[in-house]
Each structure stands twice: as structure tokens, then as C-alpha cells.
Design a protein around this motif. Structure first.
Motif, PDB file in Angstrom:
ATOM      1  N   THR A  22       1.134  -1.092  -0.085  1.00 28.78           N
ATOM      2  CA  THR A  22      -0.137  -0.133   0.116  1.00 28.78           C
ATOM      3  C   THR A  22       1.015   1.196  -0.228  1.00 28.78           C
ATOM      4  N   LEU A  34      -6.122   4.906  -5.190  1.00 26.25           N
ATOM      5  CA  LEU A  34      -5.420   3.659  -4.314  1.00 26.25           C
ATOM      6  C   LEU A  34      -6.445   3.038  -4.432  1.00 26.25           C
ATOM      7  N   THR A  36      -8.080  -1.697  -3.307  1.00 31.01           N
ATOM      8  CA  THR A  36      -8.161  -2.616  -2.419  1.00 31.01           C
ATOM      9  C   THR A  36      -7.404  -3.719  -3.534  1.00 31.01           C
ATOM     10  N   ILE A  39      -3.911  -3.135  -4.050  1.00 33.57           N
ATOM     11  CA  ILE A  39      -3.047  -3.751  -2.527  1.00 33.57           C
ATOM     12  C   ILE A  39      -2.683  -5.224  -2.834  1.00 33.57           C
ATOM     13  N   LYS A  57      -9.909  -0.103   2.465  1.00 35.50           N
ATOM     14  CA  LYS A  57      -8.684   0.742   2.052  1.00 35.50           C
ATOM     15  C   LYS A  57      -8.369   1.851   3.140  1.00 35.50           C
TER      16      LYS A  57
END
Length: 204
Positions: A22, A34, A36, A39, A57
Motif C-alpha cells: 500500500t 488507491l 483494494t 493492493i 483501504k
């Protein structure tokens, strides 16, 4: 008990992998982009594996913020123990420089700090960390053994803590500033407040 340790170590390793992934993505993409899925892809995990530890997130960012605050505070705790209740301007400058250096060493630090300011779900991370640091400042001053105005001591300690962190954030976000000059100017200002408090305590 012995059979749980490997599982716990694996869980800690997975969490670290998620946090590191992250932080890398924050540096590359910023906060808004950003998500998930990114990630998971960067950490080499499936979404269900990620959701075992983090539901979204924001929960990942919360733990990233706690990790950054912890690194900053631990570095400052050590420096404060060495300088005691009456640090010199140079010692304060060294403390600020140490805070700046440990901060820029953390991946995604600038984005994490922005998120801690701007995201309602994360505001308490920053506030709680700073409150702990204010209590540490107060405890260090109390060792002087003098009668002190608790409200004044808490107010001034909060000013010092918030000023220190604000300067670190400003330096991280503004690469054109003269880092050493900014640190020394801030140390001089903080020193004046500390010395004024000490003088008032001696006279009381």
C-alpha cells in the motif's frame, strides 16, 4: 501455544506485505487512485485473503498511519530521554532532524500524513499519537519537581508537539525549503518557549 506461533508469524508477515504494498502504491498513484484490488495485486494476495485482515483501504491506511506515528514517536522518545527537560537549541534541532529523517525513510509518508489530516476515518490516529507525545513532554517536565500550572504545561506541550510535527510535514511536502535552516529556526522558537516555562517555574 507452540503451534500458534508460526501462524501468528505468517499473519504478521502478510500484514507487513499488505502495508508495504500500500505504501508503494501511495507513492506511485496517490490516495485517490488507491483501491483494494491494486493492493491485492501488488501484495500477491486474493481479495478474500486481504479482507481477513482489512475490510477496506481505509483500515489499511489506518494501520499505516499508526506505524508511521509509532516510528516517529519512538525516535523522539529516545531523543527526549537524552536531552532531559531543558534541551539546548541544538538538541531540539537534532530531535526535529531525527523526526524528519525517520519520516522520509517511510514509503508513502507524505500521502499517509495527508490522509491522516483529511480523512475522517483516520483523524483519531494522528490525534491519539500526539496526545501520547504531549503526555510524555509533561512527564519530562514534571521531573523538575517544581509546582507547575498543569493547564499551562499541557497547552505549551501541545504547542511544541503540534509545531514539531507540522514542520516535519512541511519539509516533507516542500522540497525547495532549506531543511537545516527551517529546523534551526523552529528549534530556536521551541527553545524560547521551553526556557520561558522553566523561568516561570523557578520564580513560582
Amino acid at each position: 501455544m507452540t503451534r500458534r506461533k508460526p501462524r501468528q508469524k505468517r499473519s504478521e508477515g502478510t500484514i507487513d506485505r499488505i502495508l508495504d504494498a500500500t505504501a508503494e502504491l501511495l507513492e506511485e498513484l496517490g490516495f485517490d487512485k488507491l483501491n483494494t484490488n491494486l493492493i491485492c495485486e501488488r501484495a500477491g494476495l486474493t481479495p478474500p485473503a486481504l479482507y481477513r485482515y482489512f475490510p477496506n483501504k481505509y483500515s489499511v491506511l489506518k494501520q499505516l498511519g499508526e506505524r508511521l506515528m509509532r516510528v516517529q514517536n519512538e525516535a523522539l522518545y529516545e531523543a527526549l530521554e537524552e536531552s532531559g527537560p531543558a534541551p539546548t537549541v541544538q538538541q531540539i534541532a537534532d530531535q526535529l532532524r531525527g523526526q524528519y529523517e525517520v519520516t522520509i525513510a517511510q514509503k508513502g509518508a507524505s500521502w499517509i500524513m495527508r490522509a491522516l489530516h483529511a480523512t475522517p476515518q483516520l483523524v483519531d490516529v494522528r490525534r491519539s499519537s500526539h496526545e501520547k507525545m504531549v503526555e510524555r513532554f509533561i512527564a519530562i517536565q514534571m521531573v523538575q519537581g517544581q509546582d507547575q500550572d498543569r493547564d499551562k504545561m499541557e497547552r505549551r506541550s501541545q504547542i511544541i508537539v503540534e509545531t514539531g510535527y507540522a514542520i516535519v510535514e512541511m519539509l516533507v511536502d516542500n522540497a525547495v525549503l532549506d531543511t537545516e535552516a527551517t529546523i534551526f529556526d523552529t528549534a530556536t522558537m521551541i527553545s524560547q518557549l521551553i526556557n520561558e516555562t522553566a523561568a516561570e517555574n523557578r520564580d513560582s
